[in-house]
Design a protein around this motif. Structure first.
Motif, PDB file in Angstrom:
ATOM      1  N   GLY A  46       4.851 -29.787  37.745  1.00 53.48           N
ATOM      2  CA  GLY A  46       4.496 -29.851  39.006  1.00 53.48           C
ATOM      3  C   GLY A  46       4.780 -28.390  39.806  1.00 53.48           C
ATOM      4  N   GLU A  47       4.460 -28.237  40.756  1.00 51.16           N
ATOM      5  CA  GLU A  47       4.787 -27.020  41.296  1.00 51.16           C
ATOM      6  C   GLU A  47       5.930 -26.533  41.835  1.00 51.16           C
ATOM      7  OE1 GLU A  47       2.612 -26.166  45.193  1.00 51.16           O
ATOM      8  OE2 GLU A  47       0.622 -26.589  44.468  1.00 51.16           O
ATOM      9  N   SER A  48       6.256 -25.174  41.966  1.00 47.61           N
ATOM     10  CA  SER A  48       7.654 -24.696  42.105  1.00 47.61           C
ATOM     11  C   SER A  48       8.082 -25.539  43.426  1.00 47.61           C
ATOM     12  CB  SER A  48       7.629 -23.177  42.479  1.00 47.61           C
ATOM     13  OG  SER A  48       8.910 -22.791  42.567  1.00 47.61           O
ATOM     14  N   GLY A  49       9.189 -25.971  43.099  1.00 50.79           N
ATOM     15  CA  GLY A  49       9.943 -26.719  44.428  1.00 50.79           C
ATOM     16  C   GLY A  49       9.585 -28.083  44.650  1.00 50.79           C
ATOM     17  N   ALA A  50       8.906 -28.697  43.474  1.00 53.72           N
ATOM     18  CA  ALA A  50       8.448 -30.074  43.247  1.00 53.72           C
ATOM     19  C   ALA A  50       9.548 -30.968  42.891  1.00 53.72           C
ATOM     20  CB  ALA A  50       7.251 -30.403  42.597  1.00 53.72           C
ATOM     21  N   GLY A  51      10.377 -30.334  42.377  1.00 53.36           N
ATOM     22  CA  GLY A  51      11.708 -31.142  41.612  1.00 53.36           C
ATOM     23  C   GLY A  51      11.494 -31.406  40.204  1.00 53.36           C
ATOM     24  N   LYS A  52      10.991 -30.569  39.417  1.00 53.63           N
ATOM     25  CA  LYS A  52      10.917 -30.880  37.925  1.00 53.63           C
ATOM     26  C   LYS A  52      12.248 -30.675  37.331  1.00 53.63           C
ATOM     27  CE  LYS A  52       8.102 -27.203  37.401  1.00 53.63           C
ATOM     28  NZ  LYS A  52       7.994 -26.703  38.730  1.00 53.63           N
ATOM     29  N   THR A  53      13.152 -29.835  37.600  1.00 50.80           N
ATOM     30  CA  THR A  53      14.066 -29.431  36.893  1.00 50.80           C
ATOM     31  C   THR A  53      15.234 -30.609  37.009  1.00 50.80           C
ATOM     32  OG1 THR A  53      14.223 -27.161  37.119  1.00 50.80           O
ATOM     33  CG2 THR A  53      16.132 -27.938  36.598  1.00 50.80           C
ATOM     34  N   GLN A 110      -4.163 -31.794  47.087  1.00 48.95           N
ATOM     35  CA  GLN A 110      -4.273 -30.716  46.209  1.00 48.95           C
ATOM     36  C   GLN A 110      -3.474 -30.715  44.782  1.00 48.95           C
ATOM     37  OE1 GLN A 110      -2.907 -26.825  47.974  1.00 48.95           O
ATOM     38  NE2 GLN A 110      -3.508 -25.690  46.536  1.00 48.95           N
ATOM     39  N   GLN A 111      -2.223 -31.206  45.003  1.00 48.46           N
ATOM     40  CA  GLN A 111      -1.422 -31.372  43.913  1.00 48.46           C
ATOM     41  C   GLN A 111      -1.770 -32.329  42.956  1.00 48.46           C
ATOM     42  OE1 GLN A 111       3.161 -30.594  44.782  1.00 48.46           O
ATOM     43  NE2 GLN A 111       1.958 -30.651  46.769  1.00 48.46           N
ATOM     44  N   LEU A 112      -2.201 -33.560  43.546  1.00 49.04           N
ATOM     45  CA  LEU A 112      -2.832 -34.852  42.821  1.00 49.04           C
ATOM     46  C   LEU A 112      -3.884 -34.245  41.969  1.00 49.04           C
ATOM     47  CD1 LEU A 112      -2.392 -37.606  45.584  1.00 49.04           C
ATOM     48  CD2 LEU A 112      -1.221 -37.270  43.391  1.00 49.04           C
ATOM     49  N   ARG A 113      -4.845 -33.589  42.471  1.00 47.24           N
ATOM     50  CA  ARG A 113      -6.096 -33.308  41.822  1.00 47.24           C
ATOM     51  C   ARG A 113      -5.542 -32.444  40.663  1.00 47.24           C
ATOM     52  NH1 ARG A 113      -9.475 -31.299  47.336  1.00 47.24           N
ATOM     53  NH2 ARG A 113      -9.984 -33.712  47.908  1.00 47.24           N
ATOM     54  N   ASN A 121       1.771 -33.413  20.378  1.00 46.26           N
ATOM     55  CA  ASN A 121       0.810 -34.361  19.594  1.00 46.26           C
ATOM     56  C   ASN A 121       1.381 -35.291  18.632  1.00 46.26           C
ATOM     57  OD1 ASN A 121      -1.418 -33.618  21.173  1.00 46.26           O
ATOM     58  ND2 ASN A 121      -1.865 -31.814  19.646  1.00 46.26           N
ATOM     59  N   ALA A 122       2.599 -34.717  17.989  1.00 49.69           N
ATOM     60  CA  ALA A 122       3.621 -35.585  16.902  1.00 49.69           C
ATOM     61  C   ALA A 122       4.252 -36.531  17.577  1.00 49.69           C
ATOM     62  CB  ALA A 122       4.259 -34.293  16.319  1.00 49.69           C
ATOM     63  N   THR A 123       4.408 -36.411  18.947  1.00 48.29           N
ATOM     64  CA  THR A 123       5.301 -37.368  19.557  1.00 48.29           C
ATOM     65  C   THR A 123       4.400 -38.256  20.610  1.00 48.29           C
ATOM     66  OG1 THR A 123       5.608 -35.898  21.535  1.00 48.29           O
ATOM     67  CG2 THR A 123       7.245 -35.752  19.453  1.00 48.29           C
ATOM     68  N   THR A 124       5.272 -39.203  20.900  1.00 49.99           N
ATOM     69  CA  THR A 124       4.561 -40.239  21.952  1.00 49.99           C
ATOM     70  C   THR A 124       4.977 -39.605  23.454  1.00 49.99           C
ATOM     71  OG1 THR A 124       4.778 -41.950  20.598  1.00 49.99           O
ATOM     72  CG2 THR A 124       4.485 -42.397  22.984  1.00 49.99           C
ATOM     73  N   PRO A 125       4.066 -39.148  24.060  1.00 51.49           N
ATOM     74  CA  PRO A 125       4.275 -38.525  25.496  1.00 51.49           C
ATOM     75  C   PRO A 125       4.461 -39.573  26.601  1.00 51.49           C
ATOM     76  CG  PRO A 125       1.933 -38.270  25.081  1.00 51.49           C
ATOM     77  CD  PRO A 125       2.327 -38.983  23.704  1.00 51.49           C
ATOM     78  N   HIS A 126       5.218 -39.147  27.643  1.00 56.28           N
ATOM     79  CA  HIS A 126       5.395 -39.873  28.606  1.00 56.28           C
ATOM     80  C   HIS A 126       5.360 -38.693  29.866  1.00 56.28           C
ATOM     81  CE1 HIS A 126       7.127 -43.326  26.569  1.00 56.28           C
ATOM     82  NE2 HIS A 126       7.482 -42.399  25.815  1.00 56.28           N
ATOM     83  N   TYR A 127       4.515 -39.016  30.949  1.00 58.87           N
ATOM     84  CA  TYR A 127       4.432 -38.184  31.952  1.00 58.87           C
ATOM     85  C   TYR A 127       5.010 -38.265  33.267  1.00 58.87           C
ATOM     86  CZ  TYR A 127       0.693 -37.027  28.637  1.00 58.87           C
ATOM     87  OH  TYR A 127       0.026 -36.820  27.322  1.00 58.87           O
ATOM     88  N   VAL A 128       5.673 -37.290  33.729  1.00 60.22           N
ATOM     89  CA  VAL A 128       6.228 -37.207  35.211  1.00 60.22           C
ATOM     90  C   VAL A 128       5.589 -36.069  35.794  1.00 60.22           C
ATOM     91  CG1 VAL A 128       8.442 -37.024  36.424  1.00 60.22           C
ATOM     92  CG2 VAL A 128       8.234 -38.229  34.167  1.00 60.22           C
ATOM     93  N   ARG A 129       4.804 -36.390  36.851  1.00 58.11           N
ATOM     94  CA  ARG A 129       4.028 -35.396  37.907  1.00 58.11           C
ATOM     95  C   ARG A 129       5.162 -35.386  39.055  1.00 58.11           C
ATOM     96  NH1 ARG A 129       1.824 -34.165  33.507  1.00 58.11           N
ATOM     97  NH2 ARG A 129      -0.240 -34.505  33.116  1.00 58.11           N
ATOM     98  N   CYS A 130       5.501 -34.158  39.372  1.00 57.83           N
ATOM     99  CA  CYS A 130       6.514 -33.892  40.504  1.00 57.83           C
ATOM    100  C   CYS A 130       5.309 -33.309  41.594  1.00 57.83           C
ATOM    101  CB  CYS A 130       7.397 -32.941  40.254  1.00 57.83           C
ATOM    102  SG  CYS A 130       8.532 -33.757  39.051  1.00 57.83           S
ATOM    103  N   ILE A 131       5.230 -34.105  42.832  1.00 57.26           N
ATOM    104  CA  ILE A 131       4.883 -33.448  44.023  1.00 57.26           C
ATOM    105  C   ILE A 131       5.533 -32.864  45.033  1.00 57.26           C
ATOM    106  CG2 ILE A 131       3.163 -34.264  45.814  1.00 57.26           C
ATOM    107  CD1 ILE A 131       2.119 -34.632  42.903  1.00 57.26           C
ATOM    108  N   LYS A 132       5.009 -32.001  45.739  1.00 61.04           N
ATOM    109  CA  LYS A 132       5.811 -31.269  46.609  1.00 61.04           C
ATOM    110  C   LYS A 132       5.266 -31.624  48.095  1.00 61.04           C
ATOM    111  CE  LYS A 132       7.164 -26.591  48.063  1.00 61.04           C
ATOM    112  NZ  LYS A 132       7.051 -24.972  47.694  1.00 61.04           N
ATOM    113  N   PRO A 133       5.962 -32.551  48.899  1.00 58.42           N
ATOM    114  CA  PRO A 133       5.292 -33.116  50.004  1.00 58.42           C
ATOM    115  C   PRO A 133       4.788 -32.141  51.224  1.00 58.42           C
ATOM    116  CG  PRO A 133       7.490 -33.706  50.171  1.00 58.42           C
ATOM    117  CD  PRO A 133       7.170 -32.995  48.802  1.00 58.42           C
ATOM    118  N   ASN A 134       5.536 -31.227  51.140  1.00 55.67           N
ATOM    119  CA  ASN A 134       5.341 -30.118  52.273  1.00 55.67           C
ATOM    120  C   ASN A 134       5.963 -28.674  51.782  1.00 55.67           C
ATOM    121  OD1 ASN A 134       8.204 -29.728  53.806  1.00 55.67           O
ATOM    122  ND2 ASN A 134       7.795 -31.765  53.315  1.00 55.67           N
TER     123      ASN A 134
END
Length: 1826
Positions: free
Chosen positions: A163-170, A679-682, A651-664
């Motif tokens: 996700g973008e900076s400030g989207a809450g990834k950490t 913009q972030q969803l795209r 690729n050697a693991t089973t991935p799970h995806y978390v997409r963090c979105i910054k609402p404003n």
């Protein structure tokens, strides 16, 4: 069905909008093919004509039905497109406050910029073990899925957070790691998760900075691998970092900052340890002031510095290393302040003694001249020679900045290495879960090399994501065995080839970096020449020759070529590095020690990280063709290699995806900016997932779900037994195009829009059905209304007609009354007139008749008067004539009578003279005499009466005379007095005259006084009136004050009562909390105890592995053997050495010397007693030897019982002698004491002590007499036994021996004698052992007393040093203390002797009874010869049933056998069915009673300890069996109640019968063991709760929530929720009946085991709490369960549970109250939720729910059908506003693990102990009833 058919009137569509991206509109008329314009109406009411694209003629996307809005999974939407996704996210985020949403395999997380209570441990427990599709979206669900797949598939997992900076990834990555640590638990002592989290402050301080978008932006990527062992517990972690933004060290844009650590150092510059760093304000340094924003609002850099240092310490970075790090960082800051001066255009210089450089050199430990020289010069090497060249000022500044960046990058890598070392584990790693926290796609106004690398990484990740999504889709189709075609999806490979392929952008960049005169411009031209017009993804800006455009998967990005080469080369001069390597500062060379190492593309450093920048400096003598200023590998090349390594890992693991979105961009909480979100969803690939899903069959239904949903579209004849065939038949009729759906093995697959079409058909069918239902209902209602109106009309008519009839009757009555009135009125008038006429006539007649009568009366009066006159005249004349006549006649008569009398007199005289006359006279004389006598009597009476009257008259006369005389005398005196009075009157008249004069004066004075009095009275009255007014006012004030006081008192009373109630409740809560805390501690203690036992078992097992012949012992028994092994009654002699051993350091309380002497004397007496017993033993042995040698001389041998009684009697006599001696000594000591104050003969203390001693002496004499009596009884018993016992009479033995002529008889007697001797020897040996044990204890006591003696001697020495007065006082005090202690000890001994005497009396009675029975039963038939012939053995006399004492006797060696048969091997089911409840507890208590009866504390202690340990052992072995745990909980409680009931305490004895009171314990107080048993019962109760919780847990959600108890009420939503193929299948379906059956099973088992009713109520309350808490927690985490119909289901289920409580009579157990939150939640789902009145009703109704729970339920409320309405956001705001003052817990979920504190109310048993029979099935034949 064609999609155009759905564009009908009132259909809703999405149209593009420049502000809101997409806007909703409604069709005003149907669309027909060929129409170029759509007639639309916007939501705000504005009409609009929407023109279709003439080329594509593409219709605007349709809007999903409102029932689908807010779905958990975006792929479940019927129409899958961008506006639907955006709208669904917005509704969930803004209206429902839900930040997580699934998009297929992706979790979309929107940053709320607000702390939410959804990450607690209760939430983690709720998600643990759940399938991903069953709960609401959450980061914990993704983590659980990864953890579950790792454990199930044994495959490594990855969670990719982007996700973008400030989207809450950490934050998302941190919560994922927290979940793993909580669920799996740490295998090491230190929690790895805590260490990883502790690394966050360090990594954030050195890797995060403030940007324009985020105050704490991570300027690097990291991949953390969390390692697990074979039991899937965390053992360690490893961190890799990617692409640190080094340029930020030397340059910051406007409103941005450098890395946090620099500002933290500047903020802490005043600390003493930082003085040597010579730091200052951040505005002083060039590297920290460029952004112009050195301060972040709400952040204290000094405090952050403290946190950073603490984290370093926690991770093992020592203080010296920390100061070294800070020195290097401070040196970088000072290096940035180094300035260069122009010398000429190609050279520069540093001013001499330049302060920043001086400080830098001091901190780095390098030479100033060398560093100053190489900052302004560089070394060039050619093929033949090497020379030094000066550089320009610009190049010098760039070289300085490059050096600073290089130092910082190496320091960053060094810190990461140390963090990895701290997280490294020595245990072998079995699997891992990686968490990738990496930057998302970035595009700014100016994009440089960093953005290029970031977007390149995102291209690679997006490609991997697309391939994974496509792979899952393919697997799903293959699993369901449906034909599938290749789905066209966006392929990132062309873009990736453009960047990394041969002659790609990176290759050209590396090639340009190798060129001697390469520049950004030439590189740009090469790019244009190579790719422009040849690659569709590469473009050139129109107005720039120094930029290029790449079409990424998310957007076009324009990159500025300026700086690409410099950043890619990352040039650092070798000479500067050499200077730093030669530093005296040890840490600095460590940073550059690996500079020469070159990483291969597929290898990593030992620490696991991938370095992104290596500054390798070549030596001076390099080979030709190589430059000395460049790295062997550029930054781009290294980044490409590290990215390849990362992709290989992923690729050697089973991935799970978390997409963090910054609402404003403004960090406003719960504010949604559609443009930024799209913009972030795209950019993050969510829309690509949607597109891939929409291209195939996005909607998937199981056959059962499809049948349940669309059953309304089927006819009865279409419903078959095979659900699959039924669905096929229906679909073939509904959807003619077979390409729109496919039938799989378990699911039906639909194309996009088909579900909406089916929903439209279903809605039409329901609408038609609704219309028919409405028509029927309305007809029925109208008919009801008509019937009601007709009935009302008839009723009205009836009443109207009745009213009219009544009015007519009233009219008739009135008419008749009027006629009657008229009649009487006319009659009255006529009669009146007649009366007037009559009265006039009568008046005239009266007047006339009166006149005539008066005239007649006058005439008659005159006549009458005339007659009267005539009468009187005539009368007078007649009377005159009569008188004259009468007088003449009388005269004539007198004359005649005189003449006749004379003649008669002559005759009488003649007759009297004759006799006959006398006779005649005599005849009437008697009568006359009688008459005369009567007359005389009467006359006498009259005389008497007259005489009396005369006397009375005389008396009256005399009295009257006397009175008159007195009156005369008085009158005379009065006359004299009158004379005197006349004289006095004259004098008085004179006085009166004077008095009148005085009176006149007095009157005048009186008048003045009256005037004054009137005036005074007036004033007084005025004053009184004023006082009255004031009094009235005061009264009113008083009343008001009294009223106020009363009100205040009332208020205070109410407040006090309220406060008292609150305090009482608080105290109850505190008590419950303390009880709960205590029980939790017990639970923790039991857990640790079990852990200890397990570890001990493991140690023993490990120890037994190398020794196959070693037999493993039971560690549980050995570890538990000593637990709770303490006596409830410890004597002073036993307790003292124990205290000395356990508390050697504690100061002992001082003891008196007399106590030591007394105890020493006691020890001496016991030694003498022991010696006498030893002598007696020797004597017995000698007698036995003599008996063997001489058969004719056999010593008298007693039986075992008589021997025991003899010893007891001797002991009693010796004790009495000792007591008497001690009393005599005490009395002597008292008499010899010469204390005039205390011990004088007349002193009170002396008298008290002497009286006590006298009473004690008398009591001793009494005891002595009792002992003598006992002795005589024993002697009599001995004499009674002698005739029948062959071993008690020597004479009989001699006679028998003489009679024994046969050798066999002699041998037989000899054998009997040997057996007797052996019996005596065994008894004496046991006595010897007991005395030896007692001697050992006494020796320990002597040792302690010796130490006490030494202490007393020291005390005496100190007393001798005191003055004489103080010495005397101290000695007196000691003597008083000694006497008091001795007196108390003597009293205790007397009490013990009383107990002993009573016991001996009881035993003597028993023995006497035995002897009597023996004499009666055996003496008649047994001869001496027979006695000799029989073997000599103790006689077992059976006791009658009525004589049982309720005790059980067993041998000490049978204790383990008793515990084994009664506890360890006992089967609860057989006991519960066949025997009385609590039988093991009764048996154990009866054994304890017998040990208490024997006064054997060792036996009591051993039995209780073995019992407790045995119960623990059986619960550990079969602790998962509910019956076992319930059985032993019941028996433990019964055992505890028995100890209380028979303890002898009055509070427990009042419930007993007199017979039960006789069975109370007499010798031991087992209160401490009662506490131990209570603790054990608490532990068993908690284990019981855990067992039933484990049994109920799988049933609750399925039975209470998922199962439809009322069929047909709740339908399946048209969600098509995608069940994860990787999720574990459900183990089974439970219903409410399953729960009730289980509750019945629990209840019946507890009742069979005889559990206390109060305890059963507590268990039921706990079970119902678990059911309510688990159900409510799942309801709060499942959006699909929050509907009106589900609320009805829940309420019905709760009513069934309440009915169960009523059937079991458990309504007063408090179980129903525990379901109150669930009941209120169900009511909340069903009540109206629109108006303010509804809000008020909800607030008052839901008092058991917290505010967070109420708001959560309202947010989750989801309509199942179109006819239901959603809860408005404004209504939820109203609820929050009304509940803002409510003080409740912010926690969302209930604590399902909470256990109510348990109590064990005393429940006495009415069962008599003596009536209990021991069944043979228990195998307890070795114990006997007493």
């Amino acid at each position: 069905m064609a999609a155009s058919e759905l564009y009908t009137k009132y259909a809703r569509v999405w149209i593009p909008d420049p502000e809101e991206v997409w806007k909703s509109a409604e069709l005003l008329k149907d669309y027909k093919p060929g129409d170029k314009v759509l007639q639309l109406r916007l939501e705000e009411g504005k009409d609009l004509e929407y023109c279709l694209d003439p080329k594509t003629k593409e219709l605007p996307p349709l809007r999903n039905p409102d029932i689908l809005v807010g779905e958990n999974d975006l792929t479940a939407l019927s129409y899958l497109h961008e506006p639907a996704v955006l709208h669904n996210l917005k509704v969930r985020f803004i209206d429902s406050k839900l930040i997580y949403t699934y998009c297929g395999i992706v979790l979309v997380a929107i940053n709320p910029y607000e702390q939410l209570p959804i990450y607690g441990e209760d939430i983690i427990n709720a998600y643990s073990g759940q399938n991903m599709g069953d709960m609401d979206p959450h980061i914990f669900a993704v983590a659980e899925e990864a953890y579950k797949q790792m454990a199930r598939d044994e495959r490594n997992q990855s969670i990719i957070v982007s996700g973008e900076s400030g989207a809450g990834k950490t934050v998302s990555a941190k919560y994922a790691m927290r979940y793993f640590a909580t669920v799996s638990g740490s295998a090491s002592e230190a929690n790895v998760e805590e260490k990883v989290l502790a690394s966050n402050p360090i990594m954030e301080s050195i890797g995060n900075a403030k940007t324009t978008r985020n105050d704490n932006s991570s300027r690097f990527g990291k991949y953390i691998e969390i390692g697990f062992d074979k039991r899937y517990r965390i053992i360690g972690a490893n961190m890799r970092t990617y692409l640190l933004e080094k340029s930020r060290v030397v340059f910051q844009a406007e409103e941005e900052r450098n890395y946090h650590i620099f500002y933290q150092l500047c903020a802490s510059a005043a600390l003493p340890e930082f003085k040597t760093l010579r730091l200052g304000n951040a505005d002083y340094f060039h590297y920290t002031k460029q952004g112009g924003s050195p301060v972040i609002d709400g952040v204290d850099d000094a405090k952050e510095m403290v946190n950073t240092r603490q984290a370093c310490t926690l991770l093992g970075i020592s203080d010296s290393y920390q100061m070294g790090i800070f020195r290097i960082l401070a040196g970088i800051l000072h290096l940035g302040n180094v300035e260069f001066a122009y010398r000429d255009s190609d050279s520069c210089t540093i001013p001499p003694k330049h302060d920043p450089l001086t400080i830098f050199c001091d901190l780095m430990g390098v030479e100033y001249e060398e560093m100053a020289h190489w900052l302004c010069h560089r070394k060039l090497a050619t093929a033949t020679e090497t020379y030094i060249k000066p550089i320009s000022k610009l190049h010098a500044i760039n070289a300085r900045d490059a050096l600073a960046k290089h130092i910082y990058a190496n320091l960053f890598n060094w810190i990461v290495d140390h963090v990895n070392k701290a997280l490294h584990s020595t245990v072998k790693q079995h699997s891992f879960i990686g968490v990738l926290d990496i930057y998302g796609f970035e595009t700014f106004e100016i994009n440089s090399f960093e953005q290029f690398c970031i977007n390149y990484a995102n291209e690679k990740l997006q490609q991997q994501f697309n391939m994974h999504v496509f792979k899952l889709e393919q697997e799903e189709y293959m699993k369901e065995q449906i034909p599938w075609t290749l789905i066209d999806f966006y392929d990132n490979q062309p873009c990736i080839n453009l960047i990394e392929a041969k002659m790609g952008i990176l290759d050209l960049l590396d090639e340009e970096c190798k060129m001697p005169k390469g520049s950004d411009d030439t590189w740009a031209q090469k790019l244009y020449n190579t790719h422009l017009n040849k690659c569709a993804l590469f473009e050139k800006p129109r107005l720039s020759n120094k930029a290029f455009i790449i079409k990424h998967f998310a957007d076009k990005v324009e990159y500025q070529c300026e700086g690409f080469l410099e950043k890619n080369k990352d040039t650092v001069y070798e000479e500067q590095i050499k200077v730093l390597k030669s530093s005296k500062f040890k840490l600095l060379p460590e940073l550059f020690q690996d500079e020469e190492k070159v990483l291969s593309p597929t290898s990593a450093t030992p620490s696991g990280r991938v370095p992104l920048s290596r500054t390798t400096v070549k030596p001076a003598k390099a080979r030709p063709g190589q430059t000395s200023k460049e790295h062997k590998k550029t930054v781009g090349h290294q980044f490409r290699n590290s990215l390849h390594l990362l992709m290989e890992t992923l690729n050697a693991t089973t991935p799970h995806y978390v997409r963090c979105i910054k609402p404003n961009d403004f960090k406003f909480p719960f504010t949604f900016d559609e443009k930024r979100a799209v913009q972030q969803l795209r950019a993050c690939g969510v829309l690509e997932t949607i597109r891939i899903s929409a291209a195939g069959f996005p909607s998937r239904w199981t056959y059962q779900e499809f049948f349940s949903r669309y059953r309304v579209l089927m006819k009865q004849r279409d419903v078959l037994g095979d659900r699959k065939q039924t669905c096929k038949n229906v679909l073939e009729k509904l959807i003619l195009d077979k390409d729109k759906y496919q039938f799989g093995k378990t699911k039906i697959f639909f194309r996009a829009g088909q579900v909406a079409y089916l929903e439209k058909i279903r809605a039409d069918k329901l609408r038609a059905a609704c219309i028919r239902i409405q028509k029927t209902i309305r007809g029925w209602l109208m008919r009801k209304k008509y019937v009601r109106m007709r009935k009302a009309a008839i009723t009205i008519q009836r009443y109207v007609r009745g009213y009219q009839a009544r009015c007519y009757a009233k009219f008739l009555r009135r008419t008749r009354a009027a006629i009657t009135i008229q009649k009487f009125h006319r009659m009255y008038v006529v009669r009146k007139r007649y009366q007037c006429m009559r009265d006039a006539t009568i008046a005239l007649q009266a007047l006339l008749r009166g006149y005539m009568a008066r005239n007649k009366y006058q005439m008659m009066l005159q006549e009458h008067k005339s007659i009267i006159i005539q009468k009187h005249v005539r009368g007078w004349l007649a009377r005159v004539h009569y008188h004259r006549t009468l007088k003449a006649i009388v005269y004539l008569q007198c004359c005649y009578r005189r003449m006749m009398a004379k003649r008669e007199l002559k005759k009488l005289k003649i007759e009297a003279r004759s006799v006959e006359r006398y006779k005649k006279l005599h005849i009437g004389l008697e009568n006359k005499i009688m008459q005369l006598q009567r007359k005389i009597d009467e006359q006498n009476k009259e005389y008497k009466s007259l005489l009396e009257k005369l006397n009375s008259l005389e008396i009256t006369y005399s009295t009257e005379t006397e009175r008159l005389r007195s009156d005369v005398e008085r009158l005379r005196m009065s006359e004299e007095e009158a004379k005197n009075a006349t004289n006095r009157v004259l004098s008085l008249q004179e006085e009166i005259a004077k008095l009148r004069k005085e009176l006149h004066q007095t009157q005048s004075e009186k008048k003045t006084i009256e005037e004054w009095a009137d005036k005074y009275k007036h004033e007084t009255e005025q004053l009184v009136s004023e006082l009255k007014d004031q009094n009235t006012l005061l009264k009113t004030e008083k009343e008001e004050l009294n009223r106020r006081i009363h009100d205040q008192a009332k208020e205070i009373t109410e407040a006090m009562e309220k406060k008292l109630v609150e305090e009482t409740k608080q105290l109850e809560l505190d008590l419950n909390d303390e009880r709960l805390r205590y029980q939790n501690l017990l639970n923790e203690f039991s857990r640790l105890e079990e852990r200890y036992d397990d570890l001990k078992d493991e140690m023993n097992l490990m120890a037994s592995i190398p020794k196959p012949g070693h037999k493993r012992t039971d560690s549980t028994h050995s570890s538990n053997e000593s637990e709770y092994t303490f006596s409830s009654e410890i004597t002073e002699a036993e307790d003292l050495p124990l205290r000395m051993e356990q508390e050697p350091s504690e100061k002992k309380a001082p003891l008196d010397m007399s106590l030591f002497l007394k105890l020493q004397k006691r020890v001496t007496e016991l030694e003498q007693e022991k010696q006498s017993l030893q002598d007696e033993l020797d004597r017995k042995e000698e007698q036995a030897l003599r008996a063997k040698a001489k058969e004719e001389e056999r010593p008298p041998i007693r039986g075992a019982e008589l021997e025991y009684e003899s010893l007891k009697r001797q002991e009693l006599e010796s004790e009495n002698k000792k007591l008497k001696n001690e009393l005599n000594e005490l009395q002597k000591a008292l008499t010899e004491t010469r204390s005039p104050e205390v011990t004088a003969p007349g002193a009170p203390a002396y008298r008290v002590l002497l009286d006590q001693l006298t009473s004690v002496s008398e009591e001793l004499e009494v005891r002595k007499e009792e002992v003598l009596i006992l002795r005589s009884q024993l002697v009599s018993q001995k004499e009674a036994i002698q005739p029948k016992d062959t071993m008690t009479d020597s004479t009989i033995l001699l006679e028998d021996v003489q009679k024994m002529k046969d050798k066999g008889e002699i041998a037989q007697a000899y054998i009997g004698l040997k057996e007797t001797n052996r019996l005596l020897e065994s008894q004496l040996q046991s006595q010897k052992k007991s005395h030896e044990n007692e001697l050992e204890s006494l020796r320990g006591e002597i040792q302690s007393l010796k130490e006490e003696n030494n202490r007393q001697q020291q005390l005496l020495a100190q007393n001798l040093q005191l003055p004489p007065e103080a010495r005397i006082e101290a000695s007196l005090q000691h003597e008083i203390t000694r006497l008091t202690n001795e007196n108390l000890d003597l009293m205790e001994q007397l009490e013990k002797q009383d107990k002993t005497v009573r016991k001996l009396k009881k035993q003597l009675k028993v023995f006497a009874k035995k002897i009597g029975e023996l004499e009666v039963g055996q003496m008649e038939n047994i001869s001496p010869g027979q006695i000799i012939d029989e073997p000599i053995r103790p006689v077992n006399i059976p006791r009658k049933e009525k004589d049982f004492q309720g005790m059980l006797e067993y041998k000490k060696e049978d204790e383990q056998k008793l515990v084994k048969n009664l506890i360890l091997e006992l089967k609860p089911r057989g006991v519960a069915v066949n025997l009385i409840p609590g039988l093991p507890a009764y048996i154990l208590f009866m054994c304890v009673r017998h040990a208490d009866y024997l006064n054997d504390d060792q036996k009591v202690r051993s039995l209780l300890t073995s019992t407790i340990n045995g119960i623990k052992k059986v619960l550990k072995k079969r602790g998962d069996d509910f019956e076992t745990v319930s059985f032993w909980l019941s028996n433990t409680c019964r055992f505890l109640h028995c100890l209380k009931q028979y303890s002898g305490e009055e509070g427990f004895m009042k419930h007993n019968t007199p017979r039960q009171n006789e069975h109370c314990l007499t010798n031991f107080d087992l209160a401490e063991y009662r506490q131990v048993l209570s603790d054990l019962a608490i532990q068993i109760y908690q284990q019981l709760v855990r067992v039933l919780e484990n049994i109920l847990q799988p049933m609750i959600v399925s039975g209470m929530l998922e199962h439809e108890t009322i069929q047909g009420v709740s339908g399946v939503k048209p969600t098509g929720l995608r069940k994860r193929t990787s999720s574990i299948a459900d183990e089974g379906t439970y219903t409410l009946d399953s729960i009730i059956r289980q509750l019945n099973s629990f209840h019946s088992v507890m009742c069979q085991h005889g559990m206390d009713p109060e305890l059963i109520k507590q268990v039921v309350k706990q079970m119902f709490y678990i059911i309510g808490a688990v159900t409510l927690n799942n309801l709060l985490l499942r959006k699909d369960m929050c509907s009106w119909s589900k609320g009805m289901q829940i309420r019905y289920n709760v009513s069934q549970l309440e009915e169960w409580l009523r059937d079991k009579n458990l309504m007063n157990s408090g179980a129903k109250e525990t379901l109150e939150p669930l009941i209120q939640a169900a009511q909340l789902l069903q009540v109206k939720k629109k108006t303010d009145e509804d809000a008020e009703a909800i607030c008052s109704m839901c008092n058991a729910l917290t505010t967070a729970q109420i708001v959560k339920v309202l947010n989750l409320y989801t309509p199942v059908n179109e006819f239901e309405e959603r809860v408005l956001v404004s209504f939820i705001r109203t609820i929050q506003l009304r509940l803002r003052d409510r003080k409740d817990s912010p926690q969302l979920l209930m604590d399902a693990k909470h256990i109510f504190p348990v109590t064990f109310p005393f429940n006495p048993s009415s069962l008599a102990l003596e009536t209990i029979q021991i069944p043979a099935s228990l195998g307890l034949g070795f114990i006997s009833r007493v």
